[in-house]
Design a protein around this motif. Structure first.
Motif, PDB file in Angstrom:
ATOM      1  N   ALA A  75     -39.638  -1.110 -11.356  1.00 22.95           N
ATOM      2  CA  ALA A  75     -38.745  -0.130 -10.727  1.00 22.95           C
ATOM      3  C   ALA A  75     -37.329  -0.681 -10.821  1.00 22.95           C
ATOM      4  N   PRO A  76     -36.305   0.189 -10.744  1.00 24.02           N
ATOM      5  CA  PRO A  76     -34.924  -0.292 -10.849  1.00 24.02           C
ATOM      6  C   PRO A  76     -34.632  -1.425  -9.876  1.00 24.02           C
ATOM      7  N   LYS A  77     -34.115  -2.521 -10.402  1.00 26.20           N
ATOM      8  CA  LYS A  77     -33.858  -3.722  -9.614  1.00 26.20           C
ATOM      9  C   LYS A  77     -32.596  -4.395 -10.120  1.00 26.20           C
ATOM     10  N   TRP A  78     -31.729  -4.756  -9.195  1.00 25.17           N
ATOM     11  CA  TRP A  78     -30.510  -5.497  -9.524  1.00 25.17           C
ATOM     12  C   TRP A  78     -30.919  -6.940  -9.779  1.00 25.17           C
ATOM     13  N   SER A  79     -31.026  -7.309 -11.049  1.00 24.78           N
ATOM     14  CA  SER A  79     -31.701  -8.548 -11.436  1.00 24.78           C
ATOM     15  C   SER A  79     -30.853  -9.307 -12.443  1.00 24.78           C
ATOM     16  N   TYR A  80     -30.535 -10.566 -12.140  1.00 23.57           N
ATOM     17  CA  TYR A  80     -29.575 -11.314 -12.956  1.00 23.57           C
ATOM     18  C   TYR A  80     -29.928 -11.455 -14.442  1.00 23.57           C
ATOM     19  N   PRO A  81     -31.221 -11.576 -14.845  1.00 22.43           N
ATOM     20  CA  PRO A  81     -31.468 -11.746 -16.285  1.00 22.43           C
ATOM     21  C   PRO A  81     -31.003 -10.563 -17.135  1.00 22.43           C
ATOM     22  N   THR A  82     -30.997  -9.377 -16.540  1.00 21.33           N
ATOM     23  CA  THR A  82     -30.573  -8.180 -17.276  1.00 21.33           C
ATOM     24  C   THR A  82     -29.179  -8.357 -17.864  1.00 21.33           C
ATOM     25  N   ALA A  83     -28.298  -8.977 -17.089  1.00 16.84           N
ATOM     26  CA  ALA A  83     -26.900  -9.096 -17.506  1.00 16.84           C
ATOM     27  C   ALA A  83     -26.741  -9.926 -18.768  1.00 16.84           C
ATOM     28  N   ILE A  84     -27.647 -10.893 -18.992  1.00 19.53           N
ATOM     29  CA  ILE A  84     -27.519 -11.760 -20.166  1.00 19.53           C
ATOM     30  C   ILE A  84     -27.822 -10.963 -21.435  1.00 19.53           C
ATOM     31  N   VAL A  85     -28.890 -10.188 -21.407  1.00 19.45           N
ATOM     32  CA  VAL A  85     -29.227  -9.354 -22.559  1.00 19.45           C
ATOM     33  C   VAL A  85     -28.138  -8.306 -22.791  1.00 19.45           C
ATOM     34  N   LEU A  86     -27.603  -7.740 -21.713  1.00 21.46           N
ATOM     35  CA  LEU A  86     -26.576  -6.708 -21.866  1.00 21.46           C
ATOM     36  C   LEU A  86     -25.246  -7.281 -22.352  1.00 21.46           C
ATOM     37  N   ASP A 130     -27.386 -15.338  -6.964  1.00 22.79           N
ATOM     38  CA  ASP A 130     -27.961 -14.736  -8.177  1.00 22.79           C
ATOM     39  C   ASP A 130     -27.478 -13.303  -8.383  1.00 22.79           C
ATOM     40  N   MET A 131     -27.174 -12.615  -7.307  1.00 21.68           N
ATOM     41  CA  MET A 131     -26.856 -11.190  -7.377  1.00 21.68           C
ATOM     42  C   MET A 131     -25.480 -10.905  -7.988  1.00 21.68           C
ATOM     43  N   LEU A 132     -24.662 -11.943  -8.167  1.00 26.65           N
ATOM     44  CA  LEU A 132     -23.325 -11.710  -8.709  1.00 26.65           C
ATOM     45  C   LEU A 132     -23.307 -11.556 -10.219  1.00 26.65           C
ATOM     46  N   ASN A 133     -24.308 -12.106 -10.901  1.00 25.12           N
ATOM     47  CA  ASN A 133     -24.260 -12.149 -12.366  1.00 25.12           C
ATOM     48  C   ASN A 133     -24.175 -10.768 -13.006  1.00 25.12           C
ATOM     49  N   CYS A 134     -24.929  -9.792 -12.482  1.00 17.44           N
ATOM     50  CA  CYS A 134     -24.881  -8.438 -13.041  1.00 17.44           C
ATOM     51  C   CYS A 134     -23.531  -7.768 -12.822  1.00 17.44           C
ATOM     52  N   GLY A 135     -22.705  -8.345 -11.974  1.00 17.10           N
ATOM     53  CA  GLY A 135     -21.359  -7.818 -11.798  1.00 17.10           C
ATOM     54  C   GLY A 135     -20.564  -7.823 -13.085  1.00 17.10           C
ATOM     55  N   ASN A 136     -20.910  -8.729 -14.011  1.00 17.63           N
ATOM     56  CA  ASN A 136     -20.218  -8.759 -15.300  1.00 17.63           C
ATOM     57  C   ASN A 136     -20.449  -7.473 -16.091  1.00 17.63           C
ATOM     58  N   VAL A 137     -21.625  -6.882 -15.930  1.00 15.65           N
ATOM     59  CA  VAL A 137     -21.916  -5.604 -16.599  1.00 15.65           C
ATOM     60  C   VAL A 137     -20.989  -4.525 -16.052  1.00 15.65           C
ATOM     61  N   LEU A 138     -20.823  -4.515 -14.733  1.00 14.20           N
ATOM     62  CA  LEU A 138     -19.968  -3.496 -14.108  1.00 14.20           C
ATOM     63  C   LEU A 138     -18.493  -3.709 -14.446  1.00 14.20           C
ATOM     64  N   LEU A 139     -18.078  -4.959 -14.586  1.00 17.24           N
ATOM     65  CA  LEU A 139     -16.694  -5.210 -14.993  1.00 17.24           C
ATOM     66  C   LEU A 139     -16.419  -4.597 -16.363  1.00 17.24           C
ATOM     67  N   TYR A 140     -17.381  -4.712 -17.262  1.00 13.44           N
ATOM     68  CA  TYR A 140     -17.227  -4.112 -18.590  1.00 13.44           C
ATOM     69  C   TYR A 140     -17.257  -2.588 -18.501  1.00 13.44           C
TER      70      TYR A 140
END
Length: 419
Positions: A75-86, A130-140
């Motif tokens: 299910a949709p989850k704010w998860s740090y590994p996602t940001a690396i692939v993205l 850990d929850m901050l890493n996906c913030g890089n996706v939102l910055l982009y």
């Protein structure tokens, strides 16, 4: 080498397919990317004539049609590994202009951030770095789309930094539930986002204060977690010395875990992307990077070019050559050479590691889908059940294929080699 004793989790297409079907019923129906559909008609989902970076990204998109599914989320989850692939998807989009890669990123942001700026599954009160890493996706995405909901979400994530509990010297706790503890992992989770946000949104004294704070996090790691004999860094440090895993004199955890070291190297080399050229801390970060790479090279396996799960215990029973840490070390070194932080003498070690990954850890299915094998799924310290940081603990954690903590760095490393 005998891997029978490891708890290897095999994800069959049947299981994965049913998981994706279940997940998709919880959101809108997901279509396979156009390129995958067209290629599959010829029997190849992923063309063999593409570069490794794009082959791995297309393979991930095939396995996980929505980016929130990365890390096998149901299910949709704010998860740090996602940001690396993205991050890899972003760079491949910039390289190829293929809009499908951008859409993969954009759909993630659109799904995860509600119109009021709230992020699905994110809880600020937990102060989990850990929850901050996906913030890089939102910055982009905010840079590209200027959606107000992304700005609100980014401001919430930035507010976590202001409230993050700290050690007596100002080091971020890894999580609120892990008091007084700094983990190597946390430097990657927090500092690139902190630096990226500061570059995009902060000015004057606010920016200077933030950059100084970021440097302090690395200074404290070097002061408290570095083993001066080997140059390696321990996984974590407990200032209070209260954890069972912590040495009562030093507060250090007992082992050098490959991926923890991998996170730290990636943290340094990625933070430098956003750090002002004239800031005095920049030269310090580069010096840390050099001593780090020197230490990593010393424990590189001579035969394969890879790195062991527990870095300094290669010959011990149960230890294995691990994919996520190896991919991270290769990425850190080749990017450091490309950026001029390290001399070209380091390139041969990165090349040997990269060749070792492709030879020993990559397999390609008949349909062209690329797999990265022998990834440690997860490892940590403390918690319930309690993780004691022992050698036996690290080598007996679950092993799986296609963990985004490995595929993401592999994509990023491949892009560096393809430049």
């Amino acid at each position: 080498m005998n891997f029978i004793n490891h708890k290897v989790k095999i994800y069959t297409l049947t299981i994965l397919g049913s998981g994706i079907l279940l997940a998709c019923t919880q959101t809108r129906q997901t279509a396979q990317p156009k390129a995958i559909i067209e290629n599959s008609k010829s029997g190849k989902i992923v063309p063999l004539n593409l570069k490794w970076s794009e082959r791995m990204l297309l393979s991930e998109m095939n396995r996980f049609p929505e980016a929130w599914m990365l890390d096998y989320n149901k299910a949709p989850k704010w998860s740090y590994p996602t940001a690396i692939v993205l991050e890899g998807a972003k760079n491949i989009y910039l390289k190829t202009g293929n809009k499908e890669y951008y859409n993969y990123i954009s759909r993630f942001g659109d799904t995860m951030v509600k119109e009021d700026g709230n992020i699905i599954s994110y809880d600020l009160s937990k102060y989990n770095i850990d929850m901050l890493n996906c913030g890089n996706v939102l910055l982009y995405l905010y840079q590209q789309e200027k959606k107000d909901k992304y700005l609100k979400a980014l401001q919430t994530l930035r507010s976590q930094i202001d409230g993050q509990p700290r050690t007596s010297e100002g080091g971020f706790w890894h999580k609120k539930i892990y008091p007084s503890q700094m983990w190597l992992d946390g430097l990657y989770m927090g500092e690139p986002f902190y630096a990226h946000y500061t570059r995009d949104f902060s000015k004057g004294m606010d920016a200077e204060k933030a950059y100084n704070d970021i440097i302090n996090q690395f200074d404290l790691i070097q002061k408290n977690l570095l083993d001066k004999r080997t140059g390696l860094l321990y996984h974590a440090w407990d200032e209070s010395r209260e954890q069972a895993w912590a040495d009562k004199n030093t507060g250090l955890s007992p082992n050098f875990w490959s991926r923890a070291m991998g996170w730290y190297g990636m943290a340094i080399v990625d933070v430098l992307d956003y750090f002002p050229k004239n800031h005095p801390g920049r030269a310090k970060l580069i010096s840390y990077l050099k001593s780090y790479c020197d230490a990593v090279i010393k424990v590189q396996d001579k035969q394969t070019g890879l790195w062991y799960q527990v870095l300094d215990k290669g010959g011990e029973k149960g230890n294995y050559l691990e994919a996520t840490g190896s991919s991270m070390f290769v990425y850190t070194m080749i990017k450091s050479v490309n950026k001029g932080y390290l001399t070209k003498a380091y390139k041969k070690y990165a090349e040997k590691g990269y060749a070792g990954i492709i030879k020993n850890l990559i397999t390609v299915d008949e349909n062209g889908v690329v797999n990265l094998n022998r990834c440690c799924a997860v490892a940590g310290l403390g918690g319930n059940p309690y993780r004691d940081g022992s050698y036996e603990y690290y080598v007996n954690e679950e092993i799986r294929s296609n963990d985004p903590k490995g595929t993401g760095p592999f994509i990023l490393a491949s892009l560096e080699f393809e430049k």
